[in-house]
Write a protein that holds these residues in place. Structure first.
Motif, PDB file in Angstrom:
ATOM      1  N   GLY A  36      59.355  29.899  24.860  1.00  0.00           N
ATOM      2  CA  GLY A  36      58.178  29.090  25.132  1.00  0.00           C
ATOM      3  C   GLY A  36      57.271  28.860  23.938  1.00  0.00           C
ATOM      4  O   GLY A  36      56.221  28.241  24.073  1.00  0.00           O
ATOM      5  N   GLU A  37      57.670  29.317  22.771  1.00  0.00           N
ATOM      6  CA  GLU A  37      56.783  29.245  21.613  1.00  0.00           C
ATOM      7  C   GLU A  37      56.842  27.919  20.870  1.00  0.00           C
ATOM      8  O   GLU A  37      55.909  27.569  20.150  1.00  0.00           O
ATOM      9  N   ARG A  38      57.936  27.187  21.016  1.00  0.00           N
ATOM     10  CA  ARG A  38      58.095  25.920  20.296  1.00  0.00           C
ATOM     11  C   ARG A  38      58.496  24.834  21.295  1.00  0.00           C
ATOM     12  O   ARG A  38      59.171  25.105  22.281  1.00  0.00           O
ATOM     13  N   TYR A  39      58.093  23.617  21.023  1.00  0.00           N
ATOM     14  CA  TYR A  39      58.451  22.505  21.910  1.00  0.00           C
ATOM     15  C   TYR A  39      58.857  21.280  21.105  1.00  0.00           C
ATOM     16  O   TYR A  39      58.524  21.139  19.928  1.00  0.00           O
ATOM     17  N   SER A  68      54.259  23.939  17.835  1.00  0.00           N
ATOM     18  CA  SER A  68      53.950  25.280  18.339  1.00  0.00           C
ATOM     19  C   SER A  68      53.137  25.168  19.619  1.00  0.00           C
ATOM     20  O   SER A  68      52.248  24.321  19.730  1.00  0.00           O
ATOM     21  N   VAL A  69      53.447  26.031  20.579  1.00  0.00           N
ATOM     22  CA  VAL A  69      52.696  26.083  21.831  1.00  0.00           C
ATOM     23  C   VAL A  69      51.641  27.166  21.664  1.00  0.00           C
ATOM     24  O   VAL A  69      51.953  28.355  21.629  1.00  0.00           O
ATOM     25  N   ASP A  70      50.394  26.756  21.541  1.00  0.00           N
ATOM     26  CA  ASP A  70      49.319  27.699  21.265  1.00  0.00           C
ATOM     27  C   ASP A  70      48.686  28.291  22.516  1.00  0.00           C
ATOM     28  O   ASP A  70      48.160  29.390  22.494  1.00  0.00           O
ATOM     29  N   SER A  72      48.602  30.221  25.849  1.00  0.00           N
ATOM     30  CA  SER A  72      49.474  31.280  26.396  1.00  0.00           C
ATOM     31  C   SER A  72      49.994  30.930  27.790  1.00  0.00           C
ATOM     32  O   SER A  72      51.144  31.240  28.115  1.00  0.00           O
ATOM     33  N   ARG A  75      52.704  28.434  27.268  1.00  0.00           N
ATOM     34  CA  ARG A  75      53.854  29.099  26.651  1.00  0.00           C
ATOM     35  C   ARG A  75      54.667  29.826  27.722  1.00  0.00           C
ATOM     36  O   ARG A  75      55.890  29.742  27.759  1.00  0.00           O
ATOM     37  N   TYR A  78      56.464  27.172  29.889  1.00  0.00           N
ATOM     38  CA  TYR A  78      57.607  26.598  29.183  1.00  0.00           C
ATOM     39  C   TYR A  78      58.757  27.603  29.093  1.00  0.00           C
ATOM     40  O   TYR A  78      59.913  27.240  29.284  1.00  0.00           O
TER      41      TYR A  78
END
Length: 95
Positions: A36-39, A68-70, A72, A75, A78
């Motif tokens: 879930g950290e990157r999209y 980047s998924v900032d 939380s 994240r 996702y």
């Protein structure tokens, strides 16, 4: 992060499909890594009702094209959806 089939690419899974409020006939596809950290965001304009382009469960994206998924909560959302898609589908499955 999981690597995709191409060298240097990152496999991301479909986590969201939305329709743009700003423009008619624009679909926004959001793919994310299983953590879930990157999209990866893909915009698709539908030019007609016969415009048939498949949306697959996963794509392999260039790491330079990932954001980047900032947030939380986003994240976690996702990550959960990406893992669900990975567990239920092959990457090339049409969704």
């Amino acid at each position: 992060m999981s690597s995709g089939s191409d060298s240097g690419s990152v496999r991301v899974w479909l986590v969201e499909r939305t329709y743009s409020d700003d423009e008619q006939n624009l679909i926004i596809l959001t793919y994310a890594t299983t953590d879930g950290e990157r999209y990866y965001r893909k915009e698709r304009a539908l030019t007609s009702f016969t415009d048939a382009r498949d949306t697959t469960a996963a794509v392999d994206a260039d790491p330079d094209n990932l954001g980047s998924v900032d947030n939380s909560d986003r994240r976690e959302q996702y990550a959960s959806e990406a893992r669900r898609m990975r567990d239920a589908h092959e990457p090339g499955d049409v969704i």
